[in-house]
Scaffold this active site. Sequence first.
Site, PDB file in Angstrom:
ATOM      1  N   LYS A 173       0.825  -1.111   0.310  1.00  0.00           N
ATOM      2  CA  LYS A 173      -0.047  -0.008   0.102  1.00  0.00           C
ATOM      3  C   LYS A 173       0.903   1.149  -0.193  1.00  0.00           C
ATOM      4  CE  LYS A 173      -1.950   2.979   2.734  1.00  0.00           C
ATOM      5  NZ  LYS A 173      -1.600   3.997   1.614  1.00  0.00           N
ATOM      6  N   GLU A 244      10.167   1.737  10.063  1.00  0.00           N
ATOM      7  CA  GLU A 244      11.089   2.756   9.851  1.00  0.00           C
ATOM      8  C   GLU A 244      10.329   4.367   9.680  1.00  0.00           C
ATOM      9  OE1 GLU A 244      14.001   1.738   8.092  1.00  0.00           O
ATOM     10  OE2 GLU A 244      13.785  -0.125   7.418  1.00  0.00           O
ATOM     11  N   CYS A 278      13.960  11.324   5.610  1.00  0.00           N
ATOM     12  CA  CYS A 278      13.878  10.962   6.873  1.00  0.00           C
ATOM     13  C   CYS A 278      15.154  11.212   7.309  1.00  0.00           C
ATOM     14  CB  CYS A 278      13.560   9.549   6.878  1.00  0.00           C
ATOM     15  SG  CYS A 278      14.604   8.302   6.100  1.00  0.00           S
ATOM     16  N   GLU A 375      10.025  16.928  13.717  1.00  0.00           N
ATOM     17  CA  GLU A 375      10.593  16.745  12.471  1.00  0.00           C
ATOM     18  C   GLU A 375       9.646  17.848  11.552  1.00  0.00           C
ATOM     19  OE1 GLU A 375       8.977  13.158  10.364  1.00  0.00           O
ATOM     20  OE2 GLU A 375      11.112  13.038   9.459  1.00  0.00           O
TER      21      GLU A 375
HETATM   22  P1  NAD Z   1       2.429   8.743   7.003  1.00  0.00           P
HETATM   23  O1  NAD Z   1       2.676   8.088   8.517  1.00  0.00           O
HETATM   24  O2  NAD Z   1       1.519   9.859   7.101  1.00  0.00           O
HETATM   25  O3  NAD Z   1       2.079   7.722   5.956  1.00  0.00           O
HETATM   26  C1  NAD Z   1       2.803   6.666   5.701  1.00  0.00           C
HETATM   27  C2  NAD Z   1       1.850   5.583   4.967  1.00  0.00           C
HETATM   28  O4  NAD Z   1       1.153   4.953   5.935  1.00  0.00           O
HETATM   29  C3  NAD Z   1       0.983   5.871   4.003  1.00  0.00           C
HETATM   30  O5  NAD Z   1       0.989   4.948   3.048  1.00  0.00           O
HETATM   31  C4  NAD Z   1      -0.577   6.198   4.499  1.00  0.00           C
HETATM   32  O6  NAD Z   1      -1.547   6.094   3.637  1.00  0.00           O
HETATM   33  C5  NAD Z   1      -0.422   5.173   5.430  1.00  0.00           C
HETATM   34  N1  NAD Z   1      -1.286   5.328   6.671  1.00  0.00           N
HETATM   35  C6  NAD Z   1      -2.186   6.472   6.880  1.00  0.00           C
HETATM   36  N2  NAD Z   1      -2.608   6.090   8.344  1.00  0.00           N
HETATM   37  C7  NAD Z   1      -2.550   4.768   8.641  1.00  0.00           C
HETATM   38  C8  NAD Z   1      -2.856   3.788   9.450  1.00  0.00           C
HETATM   39  N3  NAD Z   1      -3.842   4.160  10.526  1.00  0.00           N
HETATM   40  N4  NAD Z   1      -2.386   2.434   9.297  1.00  0.00           N
HETATM   41  C9  NAD Z   1      -1.734   2.124   8.550  1.00  0.00           C
HETATM   42  N5  NAD Z   1      -1.161   2.863   7.529  1.00  0.00           N
HETATM   43  C10 NAD Z   1      -1.501   4.123   7.421  1.00  0.00           C
HETATM   44  O7  NAD Z   1       3.747   9.233   6.678  1.00  0.00           O
HETATM   45  P2  NAD Z   1       4.357  10.082   5.434  1.00  0.00           P
HETATM   46  O8  NAD Z   1       3.866  11.439   5.642  1.00  0.00           O
HETATM   47  O9  NAD Z   1       3.652   9.388   3.972  1.00  0.00           O
HETATM   48  O10 NAD Z   1       5.785   9.919   5.196  1.00  0.00           O
HETATM   49  C11 NAD Z   1       6.639  10.863   6.011  1.00  0.00           C
HETATM   50  C12 NAD Z   1       7.368   9.998   7.010  1.00  0.00           C
HETATM   51  O11 NAD Z   1       7.898   9.104   6.757  1.00  0.00           O
HETATM   52  C13 NAD Z   1       8.239  11.127   7.911  1.00  0.00           C
HETATM   53  O12 NAD Z   1       8.099  11.178   9.275  1.00  0.00           O
HETATM   54  C14 NAD Z   1       9.464  10.552   7.371  1.00  0.00           C
HETATM   55  O13 NAD Z   1      10.607  10.445   8.229  1.00  0.00           O
HETATM   56  C15 NAD Z   1       9.194   9.066   7.299  1.00  0.00           C
HETATM   57  N6  NAD Z   1       9.996   8.284   6.790  1.00  0.00           N
HETATM   58  C16 NAD Z   1      11.050   7.409   7.298  1.00  0.00           C
HETATM   59  C17 NAD Z   1      11.759   6.802   6.411  1.00  0.00           C
HETATM   60  C18 NAD Z   1      12.787   5.760   7.273  1.00  0.00           C
HETATM   61  O14 NAD Z   1      13.465   4.855   6.661  1.00  0.00           O
HETATM   62  N7  NAD Z   1      13.042   5.539   8.541  1.00  0.00           N
HETATM   63  C19 NAD Z   1      11.895   6.674   5.100  1.00  0.00           C
HETATM   64  C20 NAD Z   1      11.234   7.709   4.382  1.00  0.00           C
HETATM   65  C21 NAD Z   1      10.250   8.366   5.271  1.00  0.00           C
END
Ligand code: NAD
Length: 471
Positions: A173, A244, A278, A375
């Site tokens: 997803k 992650e 990230c 962040e």
């Molecule tokens: P997000 O948590 O808003 O969404 C991530 C994913 O989770 C999306 O696909 C979203 O649709 C899904 N999602 C939303 N609600 C959910 C739920 N209740 N249950 C399961 N899935 C759900 O994050 P984002 O804004 O898409 O991404 C940015 C974040 O990702 C930043 O905090 C960034 O630091 C982090 N990030 C971490 C890494 C790493 O390797 N540590 C890499 C890239 C990004």
Amino acid sequence: MRTLRNFIDGTWTDSRGDVLLDLVDPATEEVLARHPGGSAEDVDAAVAAAVAAHPAWAATPVGERVARIFTWADAIAAHADELVELECREMGKPLGIGRTFLDGAVAGLRAAADEALSYDFEELIEHPDGSRTRILRHPLGATAVITPWNFPVTAVLAAIGPLLAAGNTVVLKPSERAPLSVVRLLELAEFPPGVVNLVLGDARAGTPLAEHEQIRLVHFTGSVATGRRVGAAAGEQLRRAVLELGGKDPVVVDAGVDPVATAQAVAFGAFVNTGQICTSMERIYVHRDVAEPFVEALVAAAESFPVGNGLDEGVVLGPLVDRRQREIVVRHVEDAVQKGAKVRTGGIVPAGKGFYYPPTVLTDVDDSMLVLTEETFGPVAPVVVVDSFEEGLERASQSKYGLAATVYTDNSDHIDAAARIPAGVTWVNQWQGGGPERLYEPAGDSGMGATGARAAYDAATRPSSVHIAAA
Ligand code: NAD
């Protein structure tokens, strides 16, 4: 207008949900496509397909599974320009930088799949008394991969290789904020039906997938807030979650370094992908001895980046992914300014179309401000002047996050001391790098579960032992 579809059991199918979302180009604010908001019915169908496909995929020889992943990697590499363009249109990443990261992701997928060929899926231990123990590593079953928008293709490729090579099936997803390139990624895949399934949508799809009782592992990349929910659901179901999550990565700049060259490196680490990495540098602790020329060079570097539509040649920084993300950045900078921070460059939302925000350097910042504690995920570099390397290290270590850290120093004792920062990865005198052998688990709120090389296979399998008595 194109409406994106799910890929379930080898077939492209319309979502069963009744909500359609607009996917907006962040550079032009034009609607690129419509895509499903997601539904539990879609998730149920995809998980059922992944569960049904699992026995045959698990029984497929590992060499054949790996060969299929390599075939996919070749197809991705052959369509790299197209994928990078789709990423640019959906979330703003400029073509040049997108290509660099995509090439790295394909190499990473190949290296991760290759690891399966030497991984001990079965080991035999012979004991002195003549008894033997067989250690077997079984695939887990149907797994979920949930990814963010900041590296739409890379995030998928970083997670999926070991899961598939180890014999698991996958329901993927991607983020609702960047689904276009991932749809194309799946069009390029040729796995048996049900081995890789794609479900589109936001939390309407993410939540039922994370909570699904037939999913045996969730590999989640995203924010801390969502990661907590995914982790809680995994606890409820008593299954594995690899999380992650976000970061607030520090940089410590020691006395004795070249302030100008270091500032240029820090500008790249803070601003590339418009600060939406990230491991973007989000807290900069600079030694007083070099602070003045460092800040001057950081401001000059910030002002030198060509900003614009990432499709245009020479552009290095594109827009932020959407209005919502820009609002977070604006809120963080306004909070800092209200509390006494000085804006050395940037800090003003430009007029016109597109969700642009300029590279911004802040000084006179402190820990009462969001820019140093939460962040930001935008092109904002807050600089704190410290009186010693030790103070820089200490302040760098004071965060609830612990994803990565960077230290610039020419002092060998300080190079050794860099490891004291609680982080999954610490880079010294460079930012990024370390190759597929890099092994880490994020510290603090930045995640859970070791990543890299063989650790990914340990996570993707369940060990069991069979002990056979001496004859
Ligand atoms: P997000 O948590 O808003 O969404 C991530 C994913 O989770 C999306 O696909 C979203 O649709 C899904 N999602 C939303 N609600 C959910 C739920 N209740 N249950 C399961 N899935 C759900 O994050 P984002 O804004 O898409 O991404 C940015 C974040 O990702 C930043 O905090 C960034 O630091 C982090 N990030 C971490 C890494 C790493 O390797 N540590 C890499 C890239 C990004």
